[in-house]
Design a protein around this motif. Structure first.
Motif, mmCIF file in Angstrom:
data_model
loop_
_atom_site.group_PDB
_atom_site.id
_atom_site.type_symbol
_atom_site.label_atom_id
_atom_site.label_comp_id
_atom_site.label_asym_id
_atom_site.label_seq_id
_atom_site.Cartn_x
_atom_site.Cartn_y
_atom_site.Cartn_z
ATOM 1 N N VAL A 173 18.512 17.556 -20.885
ATOM 2 C CA VAL A 173 19.448 16.319 -20.416
ATOM 3 C C VAL A 173 18.535 15.109 -19.953
ATOM 4 O O VAL A 173 17.485 15.310 -19.291
ATOM 5 N N VAL A 174 18.764 14.151 -20.349
ATOM 6 C CA VAL A 174 18.044 12.765 -20.196
ATOM 7 C C VAL A 174 18.653 11.732 -19.479
ATOM 8 O O VAL A 174 19.878 11.573 -19.829
ATOM 9 N N LEU A 175 18.305 11.032 -18.411
ATOM 10 C CA LEU A 175 18.871 10.012 -17.808
ATOM 11 C C LEU A 175 17.963 8.860 -18.145
ATOM 12 O O LEU A 175 16.921 8.733 -17.984
ATOM 13 N N GLY A 176 18.709 7.697 -18.637
ATOM 14 C CA GLY A 176 18.071 6.531 -18.912
ATOM 15 C C GLY A 176 18.917 5.469 -18.235
ATOM 16 O O GLY A 176 19.993 5.475 -17.341
ATOM 17 N N SER A 177 18.546 3.926 -18.641
ATOM 18 C CA SER A 177 19.175 2.991 -18.002
ATOM 19 C C SER A 177 20.805 2.722 -18.411
ATOM 20 O O SER A 177 21.678 2.137 -17.877
ATOM 21 N N ASP A 178 20.950 3.361 -19.627
ATOM 22 C CA ASP A 178 22.299 3.437 -20.264
ATOM 23 C C ASP A 178 23.061 4.852 -20.077
ATOM 24 O O ASP A 178 24.193 4.919 -20.404
ATOM 25 N N GLY A 179 22.608 5.439 -19.065
ATOM 26 C CA GLY A 179 23.492 6.629 -18.644
ATOM 27 C C GLY A 179 22.609 7.816 -19.190
ATOM 28 O O GLY A 179 21.430 7.957 -19.673
ATOM 29 N N GLU A 180 23.483 8.921 -19.186
ATOM 30 C CA GLU A 180 22.665 10.399 -19.675
ATOM 31 C C GLU A 180 23.067 10.777 -21.051
ATOM 32 O O GLU A 180 24.202 10.267 -21.609
ATOM 33 N N ARG A 181 22.148 11.078 -21.634
ATOM 34 C CA ARG A 181 22.276 11.769 -22.912
ATOM 35 C C ARG A 181 21.731 13.176 -23.009
ATOM 36 O O ARG A 181 20.785 13.687 -22.371
ATOM 37 N N ARG A 182 21.942 13.765 -23.993
ATOM 38 C CA ARG A 182 21.343 15.123 -24.206
ATOM 39 C C ARG A 182 20.540 15.305 -25.512
ATOM 40 O O ARG A 182 21.374 14.792 -26.750
ATOM 41 N N VAL A 183 19.457 15.871 -25.777
ATOM 42 C CA VAL A 183 18.605 16.063 -26.633
ATOM 43 C C VAL A 183 18.506 17.408 -26.910
ATOM 44 O O VAL A 183 17.815 18.163 -26.127
ATOM 45 N N PRO A 184 18.687 17.994 -28.269
ATOM 46 C CA PRO A 184 18.268 19.326 -28.532
ATOM 47 C C PRO A 184 16.981 19.462 -28.242
ATOM 48 O O PRO A 184 15.800 18.732 -28.812
ATOM 49 N N MET A 185 16.381 20.550 -27.861
ATOM 50 C CA MET A 185 14.859 20.877 -27.813
ATOM 51 C C MET A 185 13.969 20.430 -28.947
ATOM 52 O O MET A 185 13.019 20.161 -28.821
ATOM 53 N N ALA A 186 14.646 21.147 -29.982
ATOM 54 C CA ALA A 186 13.912 20.906 -31.295
ATOM 55 C C ALA A 186 13.569 19.370 -31.705
ATOM 56 O O ALA A 186 12.607 19.398 -32.540
ATOM 57 N N ASP A 187 14.455 18.655 -30.928
ATOM 58 C CA ASP A 187 14.263 17.105 -31.413
ATOM 59 C C ASP A 187 13.605 16.269 -30.447
ATOM 60 O O ASP A 187 13.472 15.166 -30.328
ATOM 61 N N LEU A 188 13.077 17.174 -29.334
ATOM 62 C CA LEU A 188 12.505 16.236 -28.323
ATOM 63 C C LEU A 188 10.920 15.720 -28.729
ATOM 64 O O LEU A 188 10.737 14.405 -28.341
ATOM 65 N N HIS A 189 10.381 16.487 -29.350
ATOM 66 C CA HIS A 189 8.917 16.185 -29.755
ATOM 67 C C HIS A 189 8.888 15.814 -31.141
ATOM 68 O O HIS A 189 9.627 16.090 -32.167
#
Length: 339
Positions: A173-189
């Motif tokens: 779960v990632v918080l940015g200036s445009d709000g929250e989004r979810r990233v599958p762990m396999a796609d994080l790196h």
């Protein structure tokens, strides 16, 4: 260098987003090392360690882990030990007890490579100084990647936790200036390609606030095997996160495999998984599956040892889950997490 300690996650995001020289500071077990070595020279540190993101909560789908949960606390948490024993094992295999007491969940995932050339500012390194070259290509290469590497970088990702989370389909779960989004762990790196300095799919100023784990029968039968030069406080030569369920005939019904110490990111061994599904997981089947995954691997004189090591570590991980490769179930998830 300046220092800030924002009161909320949104304030932290705003502070880093607006300053290209700013960096988040969590447990500091990786960043402080790089400050001492001169690898990292941020102009501003934004301390998130006091933000109230330090709980482990059961949800309808599984569990939500705050980014500031310490590695030692997470490894010992009853929810993780019973429902995701592979995560607990991976955490206990990482670093020393003292470092686990300080390191955080989010920081663990974002730690940078321990490549000796990356950490030595007197040598060329494309990850540290884009375009300068990769000293590891012709230098000391025992720790080099064998999968997904490029001419620009052969470094490996050091996190044990990230490998286990990749195997068990975690979501960040990632918080940015445009709000929250979810990233599958396999796609994080990311893999290095021509830009090894880009290590994740996060934008500058985005903050990991939590990790979500789905509760599945597969996750309850999970484990982690790490091979290293010494028994503690050493990074993986190779590691294997594995989860397994069998059908009534003793064949593989579902399986998850991820490898560490072999690539720029945790490596999901999807080909090996496909090769084992529907088959009895004996030693010959596992060896064949590992070789299938390694079809596009690039070994050199310094890294050829990783081939048999991967085969042995994968066999060991699945053997633990099978209770000896005889098709009989091993210990319960609670026993597995406790061993």
């Amino acid at each position: 260098m300046t220092y800030a300690a924002p009161a909320t996650a949104a304030e932290a995001v705003s502070a880093v987003r607006g300053d290209p020289q700013a960096r988040f500071l969590g447990g500091g077990t990786n960043l402080v090392d790089h400050l001492k070595l001169g690898v990292s020279t941020p102009g501003r540190l934004v301390d998130i360690s006091r933000l109230p993101l330090d709980t482990v909560e059961q949800t309808e789908a599984g569990v939500r882990i705050g980014t500031n949960v310490r590695n030692s606390d997470l490894a010992a948490h009853p929810l993780l030990r019973s429902g995701w024993p592979g995560i607990s094992r991976a955490l206990l295999a990482g670093a020393s007890g003292q470092i686990r007491n300080q390191a955080t969940t989010g920081g663990n995932l974002l730690q940078r490579t321990r490549c000796v050339y990356f950490q030595d500012v007197t040598t060329p390194c494309n990850k540290r100084e884009p375009g300068s070259g990769c000293s590891a290509l012709e230098g000391y290469g025992r720790y080099n990647a064998v999968l997904g590497a490029s001419e620009a970088c052969v470094a490996t990702h050091p996190s044990d936790l990230a490998v286990a989370l990749t195997a068990l389909d975690a979501v960040v779960v990632v918080l940015g200036s445009d709000g929250e989004r979810r990233v599958p762990m396999a796609d994080l790196h990311t893999l290095p390609g021509h830009h090894p300095e880009i290590e994740t799919t996060l934008s500058h100023g985005e903050l990991i606030t939590a990790v979500e784990l789905p509760a599945t029968p597969l996750a309850r039968r999970s484990t982690y095997v790490k091979t290293r030069d010494r028994a503690s406080y050493a990074f993986a030569l190779v590691s294997v996160a594995a989860a397994l369920t069998l059908d009534d005939d003793g064949a593989v019904a579902d399986i998850a495999l991820a490898w560490g110490g072999v690539a720029h990111k945790p490596w999901r061994a999807a080909r090996a998984e496909a090769a084992l599904r529907g088959r009895r997981p004996d030693e010959s089947a596992i060896a064949a599956a590992v070789e299938e995954e390694l079809r596009e691997a690039a070994f050199g004189p310094d890294t050829e040892y990783k081939r048999p090591l991967l085969r042995g570590a994968t066999t060991e991980a699945l053997s633990r889950l099978l209770g000896g490769l005889d098709g009989k179930p091993g210990g319960t998830s609670e026993q597995e997490g406790a061993r």
